[in-house]
Design an enzyme around this catalytic site. Structure first.
Site, PDB file in Angstrom:
ATOM      1  N   LYS A  88       1.287   3.862  -3.265  1.00 43.42           N
ATOM      2  CA  LYS A  88       0.843   5.260  -3.199  1.00 43.42           C
ATOM      3  C   LYS A  88       2.022   6.211  -3.401  1.00 43.42           C
ATOM      4  CE  LYS A  88      -3.661   5.044  -2.283  1.00 43.42           C
ATOM      5  NZ  LYS A  88      -4.691   5.651  -3.120  1.00 43.42           N
ATOM      6  N   THR A  98      -1.209   6.104  18.381  1.00 47.55           N
ATOM      7  CA  THR A  98      -2.191   7.178  18.209  1.00 47.55           C
ATOM      8  C   THR A  98      -2.699   7.260  16.772  1.00 47.55           C
ATOM      9  OG1 THR A  98      -0.619   8.923  17.592  1.00 47.55           O
ATOM     10  CG2 THR A  98      -0.983   8.555  19.962  1.00 47.55           C
ATOM     11  N   TYR A 146       0.838  -1.206   0.000  1.00 46.15           N
ATOM     12  CA  TYR A 146       0.000   0.000   0.000  1.00 46.15           C
ATOM     13  C   TYR A 146       0.872   1.255   0.000  1.00 46.15           C
ATOM     14  CZ  TYR A 146      -3.776   3.175   1.430  1.00 46.15           C
ATOM     15  OH  TYR A 146      -4.685   4.199   1.505  1.00 46.15           O
ATOM     16  N   ASP A 147       1.787   1.311   0.963  1.00 43.18           N
ATOM     17  CA  ASP A 147       2.601   2.521   1.120  1.00 43.18           C
ATOM     18  C   ASP A 147       3.368   2.830  -0.168  1.00 43.18           C
ATOM     19  OD1 ASP A 147       1.748   1.767   3.606  1.00 43.18           O
ATOM     20  OD2 ASP A 147       3.654   2.042   4.615  1.00 43.18           O
TER      21      ASP A 147
END
Ligand code: UDP
Length: 311
Positions: free
Chosen positions: A145, A206, A141-142
């Site tokens: 993109k 986070t 994915y990374d």
């Protein structure tokens, strides 16, 4: 628009229609859902074509803008389909760029905060180049993109195509897939069913969650701008996954316990967009509070659940 039947794509179609545009939506339904577009079916300004943008796409008549949203986007989906994920980011992006070039249309790439990988700069600013594991599980994915961004910039430089790149951070809202494994639908679904909330790792990682309507407003403003370099779009309100679980419990009045599960490989420890650029350039910032957005999302999932039971 590619990926028109997806979660963000379908909301973006709604916005474009509301602004008076004509939209041709493309989707192969790998993760999109025809039900997301059902309400547009009778609208003469909307047309839909089922196709895979990894094959060349021909469109009759003039086109003002090519909006490339097609992609797997949830970790569960892209880990199940790593090759298709790489294909849509590479061949799919190339085909959509070619369409824009032939039509002399502008082009929008929806990229991702995953370009920053497990970031060493916090919050993430567009000029940060990222910390991506090129051979890890998420690399499909990374890197697809990141390649798509590079290809978009190459078309901008070589063919003078007018291009925009949005780096989208975690987004949530109605029409997400309930079973796509992402934390928002997962926790809501578990709370609705009275099951424990599945916290991966110790929950100290986070994320910052943006409501889909806010996100789509940012995309729309970006397409109208002349900015060719990436722009972060997301909500800067950052929280740990444990805090997020607590919010869900409070909102849903659920007493659901937490169930700790192993942290997925290369799961980023921190993620928070620096949106100064979008604020300055587009006059954009999120307006919907997490409470309000989650309420809408929960209502949607409750309604979907009742429909499924009624079938
Ligand atoms: N996560 C979790 N429980 C779940 C699904 C996700 O604790 O059932 C965590 C996940 O490990 C990640 C964060 O929530 O740290 C966001 O995950 P998501 O899959 O929604 O998107 P990501 O930001 O990883 O693309």
């Amino acid at each position: 628009m590619s990926g028109a039947a997806g979660f963000i794509g379908s909301h973006f179609c709604d916005r474009l229609m509301a602004e008076g545009h004509q939209v041709l939506g493309l989707d192969n339904f790998m993760t999109g859902d025809a039900r997301n577009l059902e309400h547009l079916g009778a609208n003469p300004s909307f047309e839909f074509r089922q196709c895979d943008v990894c094959d060349p796409v021909a469109v009759d008549g003039p086109v003002d803008a090519v909006l490339h949203l097609a992609s797997f986007a949830s970790p569960k989906n892209y880990l199940e389909h790593p090759i298709e994920t790489l294909d849509v980011g590479s061949a799919g992006t190339r085909n959509m760029l070619e369409l824009a070039r032939h039509k002399q249309a502008r082009f929008l790439l929806t990229s991702t905060s995953e370009c920053y990988g497990d970031p060493l700069v916090h919050p993430q600013v567009e000029t940060y180049w990222g910390n991506v594991n090129p051979v890890g599980a998420r690399s499909c994915y990374d890197e697809s993109k990141r390649y798509a961004e590079a290809l978009t910039m190459a078309y901008n430089r070589v063919y003078k195509l007018r291009t925009n790149i949005a780096r989208i951070f975690n987004t949530y809202g109605p029409r997400m897939q309930l079973d796509d494994g992402r934390v928002v639908p997962a926790f809501i679904d578990q709370a609705l069913q009275g099951k424990p909330l599945s916290v991966f790792g110790d929950g100290s990682q986070t994320r910052s969650f943006c409501y889909v309507q806010d996100l789509v407003d940012g995309l729309y403003r970006l397409v109208l701008s002349e900015e060719r370099y990436p722009v972060n779009l997301g909500n800067p309100e950052e929280m740990t996954i444990l805090e997020f679980a607590e919010r869900i419990r409070r909102l849903m009045g659920a007493k659901a316990q937490l169930e700790f599960k192993p942290l997925p490989e290369d799961d980023p420890q921190k993620r928070q967009p620096d949106i100064s650029k979008a604020k300055k350039l587009l006059g954009w910032e999120p307006r919907v509070s997490l409470e309000d957005g989650l309420r809408q999302t929960i209502e949607y999932f409750q309604a979907v659940g009742q429909e499924e039971v009624g079938r």
